[in-house]
Design an enzyme around this catalytic site. Structure first.
Site, PDB file in Angstrom:
ATOM      1  N   SER A  41       4.395   2.456   0.124  1.00  0.00           N
ATOM      2  CA  SER A  41       4.001   1.792  -1.120  1.00  0.00           C
ATOM      3  C   SER A  41       3.578   2.861  -2.113  1.00  0.00           C
ATOM      4  CB  SER A  41       2.807   0.867  -0.845  1.00  0.00           C
ATOM      5  OG  SER A  41       2.194   0.460  -2.056  1.00  0.00           O
ATOM      6  N   TYR A  75      -5.411  -2.005   2.772  1.00  0.00           N
ATOM      7  CA  TYR A  75      -3.975  -1.814   2.515  1.00  0.00           C
ATOM      8  C   TYR A  75      -3.673  -0.368   2.082  1.00  0.00           C
ATOM      9  CZ  TYR A  75       0.704  -2.774   0.604  1.00  0.00           C
ATOM     10  OH  TYR A  75       2.051  -2.752   0.337  1.00  0.00           O
TER      11      TYR A  75
HETATM   12  C1  BGC Z   1       1.850  -4.273  -2.866  1.00  0.00           C
HETATM   13  C2  BGC Z   1       2.030  -5.254  -3.998  1.00  0.00           C
HETATM   14  C3  BGC Z   1       1.756  -4.595  -5.332  1.00  0.00           C
HETATM   15  C4  BGC Z   1       2.484  -3.274  -5.458  1.00  0.00           C
HETATM   16  C5  BGC Z   1       2.088  -2.508  -6.727  1.00  0.00           C
HETATM   17  C6  BGC Z   1       2.687  -3.061  -3.142  1.00  0.00           C
HETATM   18  O1  BGC Z   1       2.613  -2.151  -2.094  1.00  0.00           O
HETATM   19  O2  BGC Z   1       2.199  -4.889  -1.634  1.00  0.00           O
HETATM   20  O3  BGC Z   1       1.174  -6.368  -3.815  1.00  0.00           O
HETATM   21  O4  BGC Z   1       2.155  -5.467  -6.379  1.00  0.00           O
HETATM   22  O5  BGC Z   1       2.235  -2.471  -4.334  1.00  0.00           O
HETATM   23  O6  BGC Z   1       0.711  -2.480  -6.925  1.00  0.00           O
END
Ligand code: BGC
Length: 288
Positions: A173, A186
Site C-alpha cells: 500500500s 494497517y
Molecule cells: C487502503 C485504502 C486507502 C488507500 C489510500 C489503501 O491501502 O486500503 O483504504 O483508500 O490505501 O489511502
C-alpha cells in the site's frame, strides 16, 4: 459556454478485445490470495487472461469466486480452481499449496494480496483489532511467501516457462511509507510488508526467485467505499491524488501481470507505487 467539438460527428465503433491482455504467463500457475473481491479479484482474472492457471483463494465471498472469477478465467481459455483458506492460519496455507501442486504440479507465481482494515483511534484500538490486521496482512503474507519459496527452490528454473524460478508479488500500500492516523494497525502491517519483502528478496535472489511489491493508492474497492462512493467523499479524496482520478482494480492488475512476466525479469526487491501520485506529498503543490 464550452462547445462540444464531438457533437454530431460519426466515429468508428471500437470493440475492446474480450481477453485484452497478451498471454505472457502461459503455462504458469499463479496463486492469488484474497481474490473474491477488489484488487485480488481483478488480479486473478488478469492472470487468467494472461494465460496462467489460477488458484483463486478466498476466505469469504465464495459466490463471486465461483460465479464471476473462475468463469471469466475459463472463458478466456485458462484453468482455475477456487480454494478457501484463511492465510493467517499455517495449516490452511499448507493445504492450499498442496492442492495447487496436486492440481497443476507446481506453483510459479504468488500474489500475496489478502488484506483487511480494522480502523480505530489509536487509544481505542483493541488488541484484537491490532492482532487481526497484523495476522492477515503481515503473517498471512509471510506464510504464503515461505511456502512459495520452498516450492520455487525445490523446482528451480524451467527455461521454457520463465527466466525465474518463481515470482512473489506482495500487494502492499502507499501506507508502507505514508503514516495513517486512525489506521495504526494497517500502516504497521504494510510497513512490515515492505521490509519483509525486501529481506526475502535479498535472501532468495541467487535462486532466481523474484520478490517485489505493488503499492496501490486509493483504488475503488469494497475496503474503502466510504472514501469515494459519494461525490463529496470523492472530491476530498482527489485532494490527495495529483492525477485527479481514483484508481480502478484493473490499474493494479495490469501492473501485477507485467511484473510477474519475464518483461520485468530484472526488477527485484522493489516497491512499485501505483497511486496516481499520492506519494508525491500533494499538499506541497500549494503549501510549504
Ligand atoms: C487502503 C485504502 C486507502 C488507500 C489510500 C489503501 O491501502 O486500503 O483504504 O483508500 O490505501 O489511502
Amino acid at each position: 459556454m464550452v462547445r462540444n467539438i464531438y457533437e454530431g460527428k460519426k466515429f468508428p465503433k471500437v470493440e475492446m478485445p474480450s481477453c485484452p491482455i497478451e498471454r505472457k504467463l502461459k503455462g504458469q500457475t499463479a496463486i492469488v490470495t484474497g481474490a473474491s473481491s477488489g484488487i485480488g479479484k481483478a488480479v486473478a482474472i488478469a492472470m487468467g487472461h494472461a494465460g496462467a492457471q489460477v488458484i483463486v483463494n478466498y476466505n469469504h465471498g465464495e459466490d463471486a469466486v465461483y460465479k464471476e472469477v473462475i468463469p471469466e478465467i475459463q472463458r478466456c481459455g485458462s484453468k482455475a480452481i477456487g480454494f478457501q483458506a484463511d492465510v493467517s492460519k499455517e495449516d490452511q496455507v499448507l493445504a492450499m499449496f498442496a492442492q495447487a501442486k496436486k492440481e497443476y504440479d507446481t506453483v510459479d507465481i504468488l500474489i500475496n494480496n489478502a488484506g483487511l482494515q480494522q480502523d480505530a483511534a489509536f487509544d481505542e484500538m483493541t488488541l484484537a483489532q491490532w492482532q487481526k490486521v497484523i495476522d492477515v496482512n503481515l503473517t498471512g503474507q509471510f506464510l504464503c511467501a515461505r511456502e512459495a519459496v520452498r516450492e520455487f527452490k525445490r523446482r528451480g528454473v524451467r527455461k521454457e516457462i520463465s527466466c525465474a524460478a518463481g515470482k512473489i508479488i506482495c500487494i502492499s500500500s502507499v501506507h508502507e511509507v505514508i503514516p495513517w492516523a486512525g489506521h495504526v494497525n494497517y500502516a504497521s502491517s504494510k510497513g512490515g510488508v515492505m521490509l519483509m519483502m525486501k529481506s526475502i528478496a535479498q535472501e532468495v535472489a541467487p535462486y532466481r526467485i523474484r520478490v517485489n511489491s505493488v503499492c496501490p493508492g486509493a483504488i475503488k474497492t469494497p475496503i474503502n467505499t466510504a472514501a469515494w462512493a459519494t461525490p463529496e467523499a470523492e472530491k476530498e479524496l482527489l485532494k490527495l491524488i495529483p492525477y485527479q482520478r481514483v484508481g480502478e482494480p484493473d490499474d493494479i492488475a495490469r501492473v501485477v501481470v507485467w511484473l510477474a512476466s519475464d518483461d520485468a525479469d530484472y526488477i527485484h526487491g522493489e516497491s512499485i507505487f501505483v497511486d496516481g501520485g499520492m506519494t508525491l506529498y500533494p499538499g506541497f503543490a500549494t503549501g510549504g
